[in-house]
Motif scaffolding. Structure first.
Motif, mmCIF file in Angstrom:
data_model
loop_
_atom_site.group_PDB
_atom_site.id
_atom_site.type_symbol
_atom_site.label_atom_id
_atom_site.label_comp_id
_atom_site.label_asym_id
_atom_site.label_seq_id
_atom_site.Cartn_x
_atom_site.Cartn_y
_atom_site.Cartn_z
ATOM 1 N N MET A 181 0.799 -1.450 -0.213
ATOM 2 C CA MET A 181 -0.016 0.228 -0.060
ATOM 3 C C MET A 181 0.891 1.089 -0.050
ATOM 4 N N GLU B 140 -8.774 2.235 5.718
ATOM 5 C CA GLU B 140 -8.357 0.947 5.712
ATOM 6 C C GLU B 140 -8.029 -0.006 7.162
ATOM 7 N N GLU C 35 -5.676 7.329 3.527
ATOM 8 C CA GLU C 35 -5.973 6.095 3.120
ATOM 9 C C GLU C 35 -5.468 5.070 4.434
#
Lengths: 259, 366
Positions: free
Chosen positions: B117, B179, B175
């Motif tokens: 990621m 997440e 993000e």
């Protein structure tokens, strides 16, 4: 003449003073005598004794100095300034006075008990170790503190936030970073111990083949006007000293590169 | 969820006083403050690096005030990131799970997920000393999160980066937060960064929290002139409440020598002194005096400064006080220094702020 040139001139002047002293040795230098003296039983014993005692005293100084330096570098505690100032005692008191203080301590009730327990110091090699240790322990701690100060405490704090206990954080993060600094400090401390004279002479005397270290041997040769022999010993001491400094510099350079 | 209750501490001549903060589950709380306001000290105290004098810290309901840092299960990113220089990227990231001896399948999966990621899989064997600023941030984030800690304290971690990289990382932090449902407490002096990342914003000043509010309302609920200065309110004027209404009130503005209409403050007292603040982008510059506008101040343009997407128009009121407005470049093309125009702003756009409790006038104002 500008400021830069004046400053450089002073550095050259200081160099010339020391270089002149070294060069003056060669008026009494004779290669045959040098080899004879170098491999004489008495000189070899003095060299062996000096290396052995300096190794023990500097090793002990590092072992005690590292946790002490860590405490002074990282923590605030009551009396910290007093402890810090006390470390300078060997630097502000003459070596002979330090030696006298050691003798006085070992003649005190506590000191006598220590001697009776088997740690006899007066006129023994153990006395040389004690004299050297007392002279260099403060310096060792100071050098180690400077090494630790260069490593931000933040590394250890972050390591702890990631779950490491304080001792684990020290050995996994700080210790690898100060390894070169510790070795450089050890070498400098060892060199200082090797050259120690005043306290050693006061505590252990200068008995040939027993408590005669290189510096005391130099003094003894001079006191009997044996200048050639003294020069041989001085050259040995200077050679060993410069070699250790060179090795220490190599470690320091590596440290700068790692940082 | 992280709660700080009435936290106080002394550190040399500086002290944190009665700090109350809550980081809601899965949210980002940004503490905004100038340099030297106690932001880092606050984080270090929450981490357990410093002992608080009083107050409590609760983490998911459990009191952690006296726990050592390694037992708090809170990850910390200092300003300089403190990546361990004696380890490569992989060793840095895995440090937390190795020292806790919790390396198992789920942690390794998390390690892979995070490195993917964060786009750092190609860097794993690299020494951390050979990373760029942005790469270092990513590695530090991975290291902090791979332990499974879900609460993250960030101490201005992006301050050393250039603009575009910072914006990339803002998005990345968002993000990551979504997440992994992270609870983030971040300190910064950057208002834009605070606005982008925060759900809640607190302002810390000289060791005390002056204001806490939701992001949406934060800029229009400023109650303290120090907060206004910090967030960049350029128009701050001294005024006195002269006429109280139920919704709106009239203030005599000493600085502009005119009446300004604003929302009625809490506990209004006629004659009480206030500071009035107006964001520069809430002021419209018009050539003609508009009909029916609540607040219109005639000004003479002194300077026009071009910014990338806007223009700052600076003008002097009759009293000599400067008013700054932010306009679109298109409009500003019709304006020039020396021109006489009107600064127009609505009632809702006027921030009504108490003066300091001791009644003194803030001297830091222009």
């Amino acid at each position: 003449m500008n400021f830069k040139r004046i400053a450089i001139l002073f550095s050259v002047l200081l160099f010339l003073i020391y270089a002149g002293l070294l060069l003056s040795l060669f008026q009494y230098f004779n290669i045959g005598l040098f080899v004879n003296h170098l491999f004489s039983e008495r000189v070899l014993h003095a060299l062996k004794l000096s290396v052995m005692t300096a190794s023990i005293s500097s090793g002990v100084a590092m072992l005690l100095g590292l946790p002490a330096a860590y405490a002074i570098s990282r923590y605030n505690f009551p009396g910290k300034n007093i402890v810090d100032t006390m470390l300078e005692l060997p630097m502000i008191v003459s070596p002979a006075a330090l030696g006298a203080m050691i003798l006085i301590f070992f003649s005190s009730p506590i000191g006598q008990k220590v001697q009776l327990a088997g740690f006899d110091t007066i006129f023994t090699w153990k006395g040389i170790v004690v004299a050297q240790f007392v002279t260099i322990a403060g310096l060792a701690t100071r050098l180690l503190k400077a090494v630790l100060d260069e490593i931000p405490e933040r590394y250890e704090l972050v390591a702890r936030s990631l779950g490491a206990k304080p001792v684990v954080a020290f050995f996994t993060v700080t210790m690898p970073l100060i390894k070169r600094g510790i070795i450089a400090s050890l070498i400098l401390t060892w060199a200082k111990a090797l050259g120690e004279f005043g306290a050693t002479f006061t505590v252990a005397g200068a008995m040939a083949m027993k408590t005669e270290t290189l510096p005391t041997a130099i003094f003894m040769r001079l006191s009997t006007a044996n200048v050639e022999a003294a020069v041989t010993l001085i050259i040995i001491v200077v050679g060993v000293g410069f070699s250790t400094l060179y090795i220490a510099r190599l470690f320091s350079r590596g440290r700068e590169r790692d940082a | 969820m992280l709660e700080v209750r009435n936290l106080s501490l002394h550190a040399g001549n500086f002290s944190l006083r009665n700090i109350d903060l809550t980081v809601e589950r899965g949210s980002c709380h940004v503490v905004l403050g100038p340099t030297g306001s106690g932001k880092t000290l606050l984080l270090e105290t929450i981490m357990g690096f410093r002992k608080s004098r009083e107050g409590k810290i609760l983490h998911f309901g459990e009191e952690i005030t006296n726990l050592p840092p390694e037992k708090r299960k809170i990850s910390y990113l200092p300003q300089d990131l403190a990546l361990f220089p004696n380890m490569n990227v992989r060793e840095n990231i895995l440090y937390g799970i190795k020292v806790r001896r919790i390396i198992n399948e789920s942690h390794l999966r998390l390690f892979e997920a995070l490195t993917n990621m964060l786009g750092i899989t190609h860097l794993l064997q690299r020494q951390v000393t050979n990373l760029s600023g942005g790469e270092r941030q990513r590695v530090a984030l991975a290291r902090a999160l791979v332990t499974g800690n879900r609460t993250l304290l960030l101490d201005e971690p992006l301050s050393a980066l250039h603009e575009s990289m910072r914006r990339d990382l803002w998005m990345l932090i968002k993000e990551l937060q979504e997440e992994f449902h992270l609870n983030i407490l971040m300190v910064t002096h950057d208002v834009e960064e605070a606005f982008f990342l925060a759900n809640h914003v607190s302002v810390i000043y000289d060791g005390s929290v002056l204001q806490t509010s939701g992001k949406e309302t934060f800029f229009y609920e400023i109650k303290d002139v120090r907060v206004a200065e910090l967030v960049g309110v350029r128009n701050i004027f001294q005024a006195e409440l002269s006429d109280v209404g139920t919704v709106k009130s009239r203030f005599f503005c000493h600085d502009l020598s005119t009446i300004i209409v604003a929302k009625t403050p809490a506990h209004p007292v006629v004659g009480k002194k206030y500071f009035l603040g107006i964001h520069s982008n809430d002021i419209e510059v018009t050539k003609k005096k508009p009909d029916g506008a609540a607040n219109t101040v005639p000004i003479k343009i002194t300077h026009i400064y071009e910014k990338i997407k806007s223009v700052m128009v600076e003008g002097k009121a009759v009293s000599g006080k400067t008013i700054t407005a932010e306009e679109s470049p298109k409009l500003s093309k019709t304006l020039k220094p020396g021109q006489k125009v009107f600064a127009v702003f609505s009632i809702e756009d006027v921030l009504v702020m108490d003066q300091f409790l001791d009644g003194s006038i803030h001297t830091g104002l222009p």
